[in-house]
Design a protein around this motif. Structure first.
Motif: not given
Length: 233
Positions: A179-185
C-alpha cells in the motif's frame, strides 16, 4: 504514479556471512543468491575480520554468524559480534543441538538461530521474521546418538494462478508495504513509516515480486491494479 527509482538491481540486499570454513560461507552465499535475485554478500573468516567488516560495510540487512569461530570462544565471541553489529540483526548459524546454548544465544541478543542440519529453505522462513524485528529459534531435533537430524520441510506452496489470488494471499505486513509503495514512497520512507529496518522492506518487496512474477516496482504496481485489490489504509 509509482516511482521506479529503486529497483532491486540498484539496491541489493546485503548480508555478512561469518564462518571460519570457506565451504560453509560458499554454501550460505549460494543459498542466498538462489533465493534473492539481487543480493550482495560480504564474507569474514574470523571474528576479528567480521568486526572490522560490520563497522565498515553500510546498510547490512543481517549477519549470519557461526557460533564456534576459531579465534574466540562461543560466548565472548557472540557478545563481541553483537556489540559490533549494533542494530543489524544477527542470526546464529550453528551445528549445536543444545537447547540451552540456543536459548543463551537469544538471551544474549541474537535475533535468530538456524541449525546447520536444516534444509536451506529454512532461511526463507527465518529472514523475514528476523528482519521485521521478531525472533526465529526452533530447537532442532536430535537422533538417539546425538547427531543432528535434517529437518525436512514441506514443498513450497503451489504457484498462484492470478494476480488477485497472489495479492489476497499476502500477509498483513506485506499488504501494508505494498500500500505504501503504491503511494509512491521509497523503501527508506516505508521503513521509517513502519518503524522497521530498510532491509526488512527489501525482503518483503522481493517476496511480493516473486509471488506476482514481476521484476520491478512499476510492474508490481500494475499487477496490483490489474488484480483489482484495494489495499485500505
Amino acid at each position: 504514479m509509482v516511482s521506479d527509482r529503486r529497483t532491486p538491481s540498484d539496491d541489493p540486499l546485503k548480508f555478512l556471512i561469518v564462518d571460519d570454513h570457506a565451504l560453509v560461507r560458499y554454501g550460505l552465499s549460494l543459498a542466498l543468491r538462489q533465493r534473492y535475485e539481487h543480493v550482495a554478500i560480504v564474507e569474514a573468516g574470523s571474528l576479528a575480520e567480521a568486526v572490522r567488516k560490520v563497522r565498515s560495510e553500510p546498510d547490512l540487512a543481517a549477519i549470519l554468524y557461526d557460533l564456534q569461530m576459531s579465534d574466540s570462544d562461543e560466548h565472548s565471541g557472540l557478545t563481541d559480534m553483537l556489540e559490533a553489529a549494533g542494530d543489524v540483526p544477527l542470526i546464529v548459524v550453528s551445528g549445536t543441538t543444545d537447547v540451552n546454548v540456543i536459548a543463551s544465544c537469544i538471551r544474549a541478543g541474537a535475533r535468530g538461530f538456524v541449525h546447520k542440519g536444516c534444509e536451506g529453505v529454512v532461511l526463507d522462513q527465518a529472514l523475514p521474521i528476523v528482519l521485521e524485528g521478531g525472533i526465529f529459534a526452533p530447537a532442532p531435533p536430535t537422533s538417539p546418538d546425538g547427531r543432528p537430524v535434517r529437518i525436512a520441510l514441506g514443498s513450497a506452496a503451489a504457484p498462484v494462478r492470478s494476480e488477485s489470488e497472489a495479492v489476497s494471499g499476502l500477509t498483513e505486513r506485506q499488504r501494508e508495504v505494498l500500500r505504501l509503495l503504491l503511494e509512491g514512497r521509497s523503501n527508506k520512507e516505508i521503513a521509517r513509516s513502519l518503524g522497521v529496518l530498510e532491509g526488512t522492506i527489501k525482503v518483503h518487496l522481493r517476496t511480493v515480486m516473486q509471488r506476482l512474477g514481476v521484476r520491478n516496482r512499476t510492474q508490481l504496481a500494475l499487477a496490483t491494479v490489474k488484480a483489482g485489490i484495494r489495499l485500505s489504509s
